[in-house]
Design an enzyme around this catalytic site. Sequence first.
Site, PDB file in Angstrom:
ATOM      1  N   LYS A 207     -13.722   3.080   8.891  1.00 39.85           N
ATOM      2  CA  LYS A 207     -13.044   2.003   8.160  1.00 39.85           C
ATOM      3  C   LYS A 207     -13.293   0.655   8.834  1.00 39.85           C
ATOM      4  O   LYS A 207     -13.435  -0.378   8.156  1.00 39.85           O
ATOM      5  CB  LYS A 207     -11.540   2.282   8.075  1.00 39.85           C
ATOM      6  CG  LYS A 207     -10.710   1.206   7.350  1.00 39.85           C
ATOM      7  CD  LYS A 207     -11.209   0.961   5.932  1.00 39.85           C
ATOM      8  CE  LYS A 207     -10.200   0.238   5.042  1.00 39.85           C
ATOM      9  NZ  LYS A 207      -9.665  -1.000   5.575  1.00 39.85           N
TER      10      LYS A 207
ATOM     11  N   GLY B  23      -8.886   0.018  -1.014  1.00 42.25           N
ATOM     12  CA  GLY B  23      -8.511   0.032  -2.432  1.00 42.25           C
ATOM     13  C   GLY B  23      -7.622  -1.122  -2.813  1.00 42.25           C
ATOM     14  O   GLY B  23      -7.598  -1.546  -3.965  1.00 42.25           O
TER      15      GLY B  23
ATOM     16  N   HIS C 176     -16.660  -0.374   7.758  1.00 39.88           N
ATOM     17  CA  HIS C 176     -16.522  -0.719   6.334  1.00 39.88           C
ATOM     18  C   HIS C 176     -16.042  -2.158   6.188  1.00 39.88           C
ATOM     19  O   HIS C 176     -16.586  -2.945   5.400  1.00 39.88           O
ATOM     20  CB  HIS C 176     -15.538   0.260   5.680  1.00 39.88           C
ATOM     21  CG  HIS C 176     -14.980  -0.161   4.351  1.00 39.88           C
ATOM     22  ND1 HIS C 176     -13.990  -1.115   4.234  1.00 39.88           N
ATOM     23  CD2 HIS C 176     -15.238   0.253   3.094  1.00 39.88           C
ATOM     24  CE1 HIS C 176     -13.669  -1.270   2.966  1.00 39.88           C
ATOM     25  NE2 HIS C 176     -14.422  -0.458   2.249  1.00 39.88           N
TER      26      HIS C 176
ATOM     27  N   GLU D  16     -17.784  -5.575   4.721  1.00 40.21           N
ATOM     28  CA  GLU D  16     -17.089  -6.411   3.729  1.00 40.21           C
ATOM     29  C   GLU D  16     -17.180  -7.880   4.110  1.00 40.21           C
ATOM     30  O   GLU D  16     -17.409  -8.743   3.251  1.00 40.21           O
ATOM     31  CB  GLU D  16     -15.630  -5.964   3.641  1.00 40.21           C
ATOM     32  CG  GLU D  16     -14.768  -6.778   2.714  1.00 40.21           C
ATOM     33  CD  GLU D  16     -13.303  -6.401   2.841  1.00 40.21           C
ATOM     34  OE1 GLU D  16     -12.493  -7.288   3.172  1.00 40.21           O
ATOM     35  OE2 GLU D  16     -12.974  -5.207   2.635  1.00 40.21           O
TER      36      GLU D  16
ATOM     37  N   MET E 214       0.828  -1.201   0.000  1.00 38.98           N
ATOM     38  CA  MET E 214       0.000   0.000   0.000  1.00 38.98           C
ATOM     39  C   MET E 214       0.867   1.259   0.000  1.00 38.98           C
ATOM     40  O   MET E 214       0.689   2.153  -0.819  1.00 38.98           O
ATOM     41  CB  MET E 214      -0.937  -0.003   1.202  1.00 38.98           C
ATOM     42  CG  MET E 214      -2.003  -1.075   1.146  1.00 38.98           C
ATOM     43  SD  MET E 214      -3.388  -0.654   0.073  1.00 38.98           S
ATOM     44  CE  MET E 214      -4.333   0.407   1.160  1.00 38.98           C
TER      45      MET E 214
END
Length: 299
Positions: A171, A122, A174, A178, A11
């Site tokens: 996050k 991402g 999030h 997921e 990343m």
Amino acid sequence: MHLGMVGLGRMGANMTRRLMKDGHTVVVTDVDDKRVAELVEEGASGAGSVEELVGALPTPRVVWLMVPSGDATESVFKEALAHLAQGDVLVDGANSHYTDTLRRGEEADRQAVRLVDAGVSGGVWGLKEGYNMMVGGENGAVETLTPILDTLAPADGYAHVGPVGAGHFVKMVHNGIEYGLLQAYGEGFEALAAYPHADLDLQKIAGLWTHGAVVRSWLLELLTRAFEEDPKLEAIRGYVDDSGMGRWTVDFAVEQAVPLPAISAALFARFRSRQEDSFSAKVVAALRNQFGGHPVKES
């Protein structure tokens, strides 16, 4: 804009490349000198330590931490804070627990360093497509980062979601979502694979659903790609790790009495995937045999 990037894993390295491609000046450091050398060859400036990196930046400095959450982030955070000064901005881009971020925000504030927490999504597609970022921090600090965020994110791909801690909290949720989405796709395609009257083309069905279906998503596009590479997924063992953020989401739900049955079940399904043989299933089989005489399969 000038930026210091600490941590050049997949990343951090690709974020650095995306920044340099857009004209930003990036100073990099990592525990692996080879990673530093690779980015220097591509145009970054290298530093042998966090202290050296901070010293190479103009004020107000912006230092972005992209190291694993937990002890690594804690160590690098303290090291960076020791060399930063009033008005500097320190960004934690790891998947840190939001409660740790709240504490670190207080520590940074005592030194008048502005902490920003950035939840980053991402994965391997971020370099090309951009990174979705959930940003927490005070307004001035986030505004300072605007040129960086504009480069890293796709159009409308980042938002200032609240004060310090909010970015990592969003996050966390999030990632909990997921877990649920992945489990739903997994179970649905297991049902399709079990259809007894024909050998269904799972790749064709996954691809079909990406065009106008209610369940269409980028994840389904990726599943179509996976089936293209391995139509029956025969080369993949059904073992699923977890990064910890699903656990944190469920922990929060228990603490706050928030009902998250689907996300919780998805987390426990991951635990089950790591067992060669379920002991609880053995208990259930033994009990059915004891009370009802139901046959058992010997191991």
